[in-house]
Scaffold this active site. Sequence first.
Site, PDB file in Angstrom:
ATOM      1  CE  LYS A 112     -10.513   1.338 -28.025  1.00 47.49           C
ATOM      2  NZ  LYS A 112     -11.025   1.481 -29.308  1.00 47.49           N
TER       3      LYS A 112
HETATM    4  C1  LIG Z   1     -12.411   1.395 -29.752  1.00 41.09           C
HETATM    5  C2  LIG Z   1     -12.683   1.977 -31.136  1.00 41.09           C
HETATM    6  C3  LIG Z   1     -13.812   2.556 -31.479  1.00 41.09           C
HETATM    7  C4  LIG Z   1     -15.115   2.463 -30.745  1.00 41.09           C
HETATM    8  O1  LIG Z   1     -14.862   3.212 -29.432  1.00 41.09           O
HETATM    9  P1  LIG Z   1     -15.722   3.291 -28.082  1.00 41.09           P
HETATM   10  O2  LIG Z   1     -15.304   4.027 -27.134  1.00 41.09           O
HETATM   11  O3  LIG Z   1     -15.623   1.523 -27.748  1.00 41.09           O
HETATM   12  O4  LIG Z   1     -17.159   3.414 -28.394  1.00 41.09           O
HETATM   13  C5  LIG Z   1     -13.948   3.197 -32.922  1.00 41.09           C
HETATM   14  N1  LIG Z   1     -13.102   3.307 -33.590  1.00 41.09           N
HETATM   15  C6  LIG Z   1     -11.678   2.705 -33.437  1.00 41.09           C
HETATM   16  C7  LIG Z   1     -10.674   2.768 -34.235  1.00 41.09           C
HETATM   17  C8  LIG Z   1     -11.424   2.180 -32.075  1.00 41.09           C
HETATM   18  O5  LIG Z   1     -10.167   1.752 -31.624  1.00 41.09           O
END
Ligand SMILES: *Cc1c(COP(=O)(O)O)cnc(C)c1O
Length: 497
Positions: A112
């Site tokens: 993120k």
């Molecule tokens: C948010 C997240 C995901 C999923 O990503 P999306 O874009 O919501 O599909 C997978 N792994 C981790 C560690 C995340 O923080």
Amino acid sequence: MEILYKSTRGGGEPVSASQAILKGLADDGGLFVPDRIPVFDKTLDAFAEMSYQETAYEVMKLYLTDFTEEELKHCIARAYDDKFDTEEIAPLAAVNGAYYLELFHGSTIAFKDMALSILPHLMTTAARKNQIKNEIVILTATSGDTGKAALAGFADVEGTRIIVFYPKDGVSPIQEKQMVTQKGDNTFVVGIHGNFDDAQTGVKRIFADEALKNRLDAHGFQFSSANSINIGRLVPQIVYYVHACAVLFKEGKLKQGEKINVVVPTGNFGNILAAYYAKQMGLPIDALICASNENKVLFDFFQSGTYDRNREFILTSSPSMDILISSNLERLVYRISGEDGEKNRGFMDALGKDGKYTIDETMREALDGFYGGYATQKEAGERIRAVYEQTGYVLDPHTAVASVVYEKYRQETGDGKPAVIASTASPFKFTKSVMEAICPSCEEADDFALADRLSEMARLDVPGAVEEIRNAPVRHDHVCEKGEMEQMICGFLQIAD
Ligand SMILES: *Cc1c(COP(=O)(O)O)cnc(C)c1O
């Protein structure tokens, strides 16, 4: 040429990129999408010579067309700097016949950060461009990682406040500690008695509440979103796929005319949607492999054409993928419907009312290129152990889900194209599950002692993001029911009636 953003539900007038970023969600409850997907004006050869930051500019300029070159470059320089603990912002690790694209070297050690380290800069630039006088209140639902990354990005950013709701019993201990120790006078963190979908649904409802919107406005506030429904998150996520492809090309691992496969551990469908956009823009991607955990709504959707959230919500060792309503799928459904807002609205209404919808044959054909797979918690744990024993490399539980699904894909199809697996979190963020897999006899009770043990076993330093919260005091201890989110917000903003 200017790109405007329109709603996936067909309502309202198109808006500029900066307006779409400020609003987060369209007025009719739809998601903003570009009125056309641009194509690259640079070749892979050219990208191969660029730094991450230069690539970011070349990609983002194609979408955020009302930002000046100077504005964009300034945002990029402030985002992708020494907050990242490696010189390469997103390094590739070749392990066991695949390339793990490590997206977890930012300040909160999950992917993120790739978008949320730039979103605050895009947002404040957008506010300035649009002469916004109100303070911007970022309202965010999190399954664990978005919350902290958004808090870190927006903490003490002038002209903004940030409110985060997380499922009280649905995140890892390290994730929770990261959020509740967050500094910054403009931050507010609340645990809700409910799961991520409850938090996300609550936030969407609040966004759609006209009366509340007016009340905020009267007090000099306006909401925006740091969730992946914001187009300002999606666009920066396209960059690392381009950069990864370019690096493989430069190193001779991807030849002219060849393609790669991309594997993404998926929850809200934002990360894999960015890869889909990259492919539409002309990046040589073949299969888009969507990996789910036991909450396998997306797997079932790719199998059957029916999206059905009516099922038990399962808490797994990959909590950031514990999601039954993948918000960004709406952008794909809209696209494969032939950009038919009316039709898409029908599906989304059905999802709201009956919890499910079924796409037609033509739309299913347009899903060609996607492959859905899933892995159980047990398979993911076994995968973490096997990879560690064979190579010494430690996967986090989310990346392990992707790794299992990739193996299944290879066995099923025999497709041996170079594969880029999005590695979405550091194993240090999920030490308990990781250590259970690689050291079942480890007796260390608390997460920090486990992190020290993991550090020895993986021969990696404990990341700064973990060190920093080891002894940090709790600053946020608010808890509420899922029906009380609005009250909590008004309390924090001091605008209660
Ligand atoms: C948010 C997240 C995901 C999923 O990503 P999306 O874009 O919501 O599909 C997978 N792994 C981790 C560690 C995340 O923080």
